[in-house]
Design a protein around this motif. Structure first.
Motif, mmCIF file in Angstrom:
data_model
loop_
_atom_site.group_PDB
_atom_site.id
_atom_site.type_symbol
_atom_site.label_atom_id
_atom_site.label_comp_id
_atom_site.label_asym_id
_atom_site.label_seq_id
_atom_site.Cartn_x
_atom_site.Cartn_y
_atom_site.Cartn_z
ATOM 1 N N THR A 64 33.507 43.809 32.350
ATOM 2 C CA THR A 64 34.620 44.104 33.428
ATOM 3 C C THR A 64 34.746 42.935 34.397
ATOM 4 O O THR A 64 35.846 42.422 34.678
ATOM 5 C CB THR A 64 34.727 45.425 33.886
ATOM 6 O OG1 THR A 64 34.669 46.252 32.808
ATOM 7 C CG2 THR A 64 35.783 45.674 35.040
ATOM 8 N N THR A 65 33.484 42.721 34.927
ATOM 9 C CA THR A 65 33.410 41.620 35.873
ATOM 10 C C THR A 65 33.864 40.273 35.491
ATOM 11 O O THR A 65 34.567 39.591 35.919
ATOM 12 C CB THR A 65 31.923 41.661 36.716
ATOM 13 O OG1 THR A 65 31.835 42.933 37.140
ATOM 14 C CG2 THR A 65 32.193 40.522 37.731
ATOM 15 N N ARG A 66 33.474 40.075 34.208
ATOM 16 C CA ARG A 66 33.819 38.577 33.671
ATOM 17 C C ARG A 66 35.037 38.588 33.482
ATOM 18 O O ARG A 66 35.890 37.630 33.644
ATOM 19 C CB ARG A 66 32.880 38.491 32.198
ATOM 20 C CG ARG A 66 33.153 37.460 31.622
ATOM 21 C CD ARG A 66 32.269 37.278 30.265
ATOM 22 N NE ARG A 66 32.636 35.949 29.678
ATOM 23 C CZ ARG A 66 33.623 35.739 28.742
ATOM 24 N NH1 ARG A 66 34.230 36.435 28.460
ATOM 25 N NH2 ARG A 66 33.610 34.465 28.413
ATOM 26 N N SER A 67 35.825 39.863 32.822
ATOM 27 C CA SER A 67 37.206 39.769 32.618
ATOM 28 C C SER A 67 38.080 39.474 33.952
ATOM 29 O O SER A 67 39.002 38.660 33.871
ATOM 30 C CB SER A 67 37.475 41.086 32.164
ATOM 31 O OG SER A 67 38.024 41.045 30.941
ATOM 32 N N ILE A 68 37.599 40.190 35.116
ATOM 33 C CA ILE A 68 38.420 39.993 36.338
ATOM 34 C C ILE A 68 38.146 38.574 36.722
ATOM 35 O O ILE A 68 39.303 37.909 37.291
ATOM 36 C CB ILE A 68 37.682 40.975 37.347
ATOM 37 C CG1 ILE A 68 38.206 42.330 36.655
ATOM 38 C CG2 ILE A 68 38.203 40.581 38.736
ATOM 39 C CD1 ILE A 68 37.736 43.638 37.624
ATOM 40 N N LEU A 69 37.148 37.953 36.767
ATOM 41 C CA LEU A 69 36.773 36.625 37.264
ATOM 42 C C LEU A 69 37.438 35.520 36.318
ATOM 43 O O LEU A 69 38.057 34.575 36.845
ATOM 44 C CB LEU A 69 35.413 36.382 37.187
ATOM 45 C CG LEU A 69 34.592 37.181 38.403
ATOM 46 C CD1 LEU A 69 33.071 36.773 38.070
ATOM 47 C CD2 LEU A 69 34.826 36.711 39.567
ATOM 48 N N LEU A 70 37.579 35.693 35.086
ATOM 49 C CA LEU A 70 38.426 34.789 34.066
ATOM 50 C C LEU A 70 40.041 35.099 34.418
ATOM 51 O O LEU A 70 40.494 33.913 34.504
ATOM 52 C CB LEU A 70 38.007 35.093 32.703
ATOM 53 C CG LEU A 70 36.654 34.546 32.418
ATOM 54 C CD1 LEU A 70 36.489 35.094 30.786
ATOM 55 C CD2 LEU A 70 36.577 33.174 32.352
ATOM 56 N N ARG B 129 44.653 31.327 39.747
ATOM 57 C CA ARG B 129 44.401 30.143 40.506
ATOM 58 C C ARG B 129 44.684 28.898 39.825
ATOM 59 O O ARG B 129 45.489 27.914 40.680
ATOM 60 C CB ARG B 129 42.739 30.151 41.292
ATOM 61 C CG ARG B 129 42.797 31.110 42.257
ATOM 62 C CD ARG B 129 41.338 31.357 42.971
ATOM 63 N NE ARG B 129 40.282 31.511 42.079
ATOM 64 C CZ ARG B 129 39.185 31.017 42.116
ATOM 65 N NH1 ARG B 129 38.948 30.010 42.796
ATOM 66 N NH2 ARG B 129 38.130 31.337 41.171
ATOM 67 N N THR B 130 44.338 28.596 38.818
ATOM 68 C CA THR B 130 44.897 27.285 38.363
ATOM 69 C C THR B 130 46.001 27.286 37.941
ATOM 70 O O THR B 130 46.660 26.147 38.204
ATOM 71 C CB THR B 130 43.866 27.197 36.738
ATOM 72 O OG1 THR B 130 42.489 27.386 37.015
ATOM 73 C CG2 THR B 130 44.230 25.977 35.843
ATOM 74 N N THR B 131 46.715 28.163 37.747
ATOM 75 C CA THR B 131 48.261 28.168 37.483
ATOM 76 C C THR B 131 48.954 27.923 38.808
ATOM 77 O O THR B 131 49.715 27.048 38.941
ATOM 78 C CB THR B 131 48.698 29.788 37.004
ATOM 79 O OG1 THR B 131 48.049 29.793 35.384
ATOM 80 C CG2 THR B 131 50.309 29.793 36.580
ATOM 81 N N GLU B 132 48.515 28.565 39.730
ATOM 82 C CA GLU B 132 48.967 28.502 41.197
ATOM 83 C C GLU B 132 48.634 26.871 41.438
ATOM 84 O O GLU B 132 49.691 26.624 42.463
ATOM 85 C CB GLU B 132 48.283 29.426 42.101
ATOM 86 C CG GLU B 132 48.793 30.756 41.904
ATOM 87 C CD GLU B 132 47.948 31.819 42.823
ATOM 88 O OE1 GLU B 132 47.261 31.381 43.516
ATOM 89 O OE2 GLU B 132 48.416 33.111 42.676
ATOM 90 N N LEU B 133 47.661 26.550 41.394
ATOM 91 C CA LEU B 133 47.318 25.051 41.674
ATOM 92 C C LEU B 133 48.179 24.065 40.766
ATOM 93 O O LEU B 133 48.665 22.989 41.515
ATOM 94 C CB LEU B 133 45.986 24.740 41.695
ATOM 95 C CG LEU B 133 45.017 25.423 42.569
ATOM 96 C CD1 LEU B 133 43.409 25.088 42.276
ATOM 97 C CD2 LEU B 133 45.331 24.947 44.090
ATOM 98 N N LEU B 134 48.258 24.286 39.911
ATOM 99 C CA LEU B 134 49.207 23.380 38.914
ATOM 100 C C LEU B 134 50.678 23.444 39.306
ATOM 101 O O LEU B 134 51.322 22.455 39.585
ATOM 102 C CB LEU B 134 49.281 23.755 37.448
ATOM 103 C CG LEU B 134 47.777 23.317 36.906
ATOM 104 C CD1 LEU B 134 47.795 23.929 35.525
ATOM 105 C CD2 LEU B 134 47.770 21.854 36.665
ATOM 106 N N ALA B 135 51.153 24.838 39.484
ATOM 107 C CA ALA B 135 52.595 25.006 40.378
ATOM 108 C C ALA B 135 52.462 24.111 41.658
ATOM 109 O O ALA B 135 53.637 23.486 41.922
ATOM 110 C CB ALA B 135 52.857 26.484 40.189
#
Length: 126
Positions: free
Chosen positions: A11-17, A23-29
């Motif tokens: 669950t933690t891994r899923s949330i972090l990914l 965040r990557t999508t926001e930075l690219l936008a």
């Protein structure tokens, strides 16, 4: 106990990914927005006038960007076959930087999409 720990870890891994992806999508936008603003309002520092050619616009824009260590910023100019690459002059700490990957660049140049993901042996490119 082992099953509970595995469930928590999964669950933690899923949330972090998912968080990294968001965040990557926001930075690219944000980067795309900055570029669109630069295209609209930017002036060539040589002339003080708006840019008249894509290569010069990309060169000046990329010179002013501060990329993270594993971030590679480049642009393709469709002025020749294959398109030419405009990039930041810096070392990229990966085995094969994107600007040297002719097959990946050709796939990007052929694409009619404005955004997307490219899977390479070296990892995902967005």
């Amino acid at each position: 106990m082992a099953v509970a720990l595995a469930a928590v870890a999964t669950t933690t891994r899923s949330i972090l990914l998912r968080d990294v992806d968001q965040r990557t999508t926001e930075l690219l936008a944000q980067e795309a927005g900055e570029f669109a603003n630069f295209v609209e309002r930017g002036q060539d520092p040589r002339t003080g006038a708006p840019f008249t050619e894509p290569r010069r616009l990309l060169k000046v824009f990329l010179e002013r960007q501060y990329a993270d260590p594993y971030e590679e910023l480049l642009g393709l100019v469709h002025d020749a076959k294959p398109p030419s690459v405009v990039r930041q002059k810096r070392d990229i700490p990966v085995r094969l930087p994107l600007y040297r990957d002719d097959r990946a660049l050709a796939a990007i140049a052929r694409s009619e999409r404005h955004t997307g993901t490219l899977d390479r042996d070296e990892g995902e490119v967005r």
